[in-house]
Motif scaffolding. Structure first.
Motif, short mmCIF file in Angstrom:
data_model
loop_
_atom_site.label_atom_id
_atom_site.label_comp_id
_atom_site.label_asym_id
_atom_site.label_seq_id
_atom_site.Cartn_x
_atom_site.Cartn_y
_atom_site.Cartn_z
N GLU A 46 -28.29 23.73 45.60
CA GLU A 46 -27.99 24.47 46.40
C GLU A 46 -26.61 23.79 47.04
OE1 GLU A 46 -30.55 25.49 49.80
OE2 GLU A 46 -30.83 23.50 50.25
N PHE A 47 -25.77 24.88 47.48
CA PHE A 47 -24.53 24.29 48.26
C PHE A 47 -24.77 23.85 49.61
CE2 PHE A 47 -20.32 24.36 49.54
CZ PHE A 47 -20.17 24.93 50.78
N VAL A 48 -24.10 22.71 49.81
CA VAL A 48 -24.34 22.18 51.08
C VAL A 48 -23.13 22.37 51.97
CG1 VAL A 48 -24.83 20.29 52.79
CG2 VAL A 48 -26.32 20.64 50.74
N ALA A 49 -21.81 21.74 51.58
CA ALA A 49 -20.61 21.80 52.34
C ALA A 49 -19.49 21.54 51.29
CB ALA A 49 -20.51 20.75 53.16
N ARG A 50 -18.25 22.13 51.82
CA ARG A 50 -17.23 21.77 50.83
C ARG A 50 -16.12 21.53 51.94
NH1 ARG A 50 -12.80 25.15 49.64
NH2 ARG A 50 -11.89 25.15 47.34
N ILE A 51 -14.97 20.85 51.29
CA ILE A 51 -13.86 20.56 52.03
C ILE A 51 -12.71 20.73 51.22
CG2 ILE A 51 -13.81 17.97 51.56
CD1 ILE A 51 -12.85 17.39 54.49
N SER A 52 -11.61 21.28 51.79
CA SER A 52 -10.45 21.50 50.99
C SER A 52 -9.61 20.37 50.56
CB SER A 52 -9.41 22.43 51.77
OG SER A 52 -8.87 21.74 52.96
N ARG A 53 -8.43 20.48 49.48
CA ARG A 53 -8.01 19.30 49.16
C ARG A 53 -7.35 18.44 50.14
NH1 ARG A 53 -3.95 22.27 44.86
NH2 ARG A 53 -4.43 24.00 46.54
N ILE A 54 -6.61 18.86 51.34
CA ILE A 54 -6.17 17.82 52.31
C ILE A 54 -7.12 17.97 53.56
CG2 ILE A 54 -3.84 18.08 51.67
CD1 ILE A 54 -3.37 20.06 53.70
N GLY A 55 -8.10 18.76 53.50
CA GLY A 55 -9.10 18.58 54.58
C GLY A 55 -9.01 19.36 55.68
N GLY A 56 -8.30 20.46 55.41
CA GLY A 56 -7.86 21.42 56.66
C GLY A 56 -8.78 22.57 56.86
N ARG A 57 -9.58 22.65 55.75
CA ARG A 57 -10.77 23.48 56.01
C ARG A 57 -12.18 23.22 55.46
NH1 ARG A 57 -11.04 29.37 52.59
NH2 ARG A 57 -12.50 30.34 53.75
N THR A 58 -13.16 23.47 55.99
CA THR A 58 -14.53 23.13 55.63
C THR A 58 -15.33 24.21 55.75
OG1 THR A 58 -14.90 22.49 57.81
CG2 THR A 58 -14.18 20.88 56.46
N LEU A 59 -16.41 24.01 54.78
CA LEU A 59 -17.24 25.45 54.82
C LEU A 59 -18.77 24.82 54.73
CD1 LEU A 59 -15.29 27.44 52.09
CD2 LEU A 59 -15.99 28.06 54.25
N TYR A 60 -19.73 25.44 55.24
CA TYR A 60 -21.22 25.03 55.35
C TYR A 60 -21.95 25.89 55.03
CZ TYR A 60 -18.80 21.01 57.90
OH TYR A 60 -18.00 19.77 58.08
N ALA A 61 -23.25 25.65 54.39
CA ALA A 61 -24.46 26.44 54.30
C ALA A 61 -24.86 26.61 55.69
CB ALA A 61 -25.33 25.88 53.54
N ASP A 62 -25.38 27.89 55.83
CA ASP A 62 -25.85 28.28 57.23
C ASP A 62 -27.11 27.29 57.65
OD1 ASP A 62 -25.74 31.81 56.80
OD2 ASP A 62 -24.18 30.24 57.57
N SER A 63 -27.73 26.81 56.63
CA SER A 63 -28.87 25.85 57.18
C SER A 63 -28.53 24.44 57.52
CB SER A 63 -29.89 25.71 55.72
OG SER A 63 -29.14 25.10 54.82
#
Length: 124
Positions: A46-63
């Motif tokens: 399961e997906f946990v987190a992601r960060i863009s190439r230069i770190g300007g955008r992050t995404l997280y699982a709700d959990s």
């Protein structure tokens, strides 16, 4: 040859913290977004987190939102996952992966290369 090597896993009590790191070689690191996934026994990855190439955008699982923080250092070719307020349900094998940013960020199939994982165990 692409290599992703995770480190930092271990055994921690509920409420504790761990910091995972992933060192990447064999690719131009800054060309890729990076993701963290986890897989518990008997469950799908399961997906946990992601960060863009230069770190300007992050995404997280709700959990994990509000407890985990993903970051990267493009000079050192590393991505990290700071995990706070850990819960027993966070117990899993944690993987980092390279995201060429051509698919769905939360889908494991969208990621090109994977590390071998680092075990995180949270005791109650």
């Amino acid at each position: 040859q692409v290599q992703l090597v995770e480190s930092g896993g271990g055994l921690v009590q509920a409420g504790g913290s761990l910091r995972l790191s992933c060192a990447v070689s064999g690719r131009t690191f800054s060309n890729y977004a990076m993701g963290w996934f986890r897989q518990a026994p008997g469950k799908e990855r399961e997906f946990v987190a992601r960060i863009s190439r230069i770190g300007g955008r992050t995404l997280y699982a709700d959990s994990v939102k509000g407890r985990f923080t993903i970051s990267r250092d493009n000079r050192k070719n590393t991505v990290s996952l700071q995990m706070n307020s850990l819960k027993p349900e966070d117990t899993a094998l944690y993987y980092c992966a390279l995201d060429p940013d051509v698919g769905t960020y939360s889908s494991a199939g969208s990621y090109d290369y994977w590390g071998q994982g680092t075990q995180v165990t949270v005791s109650s």
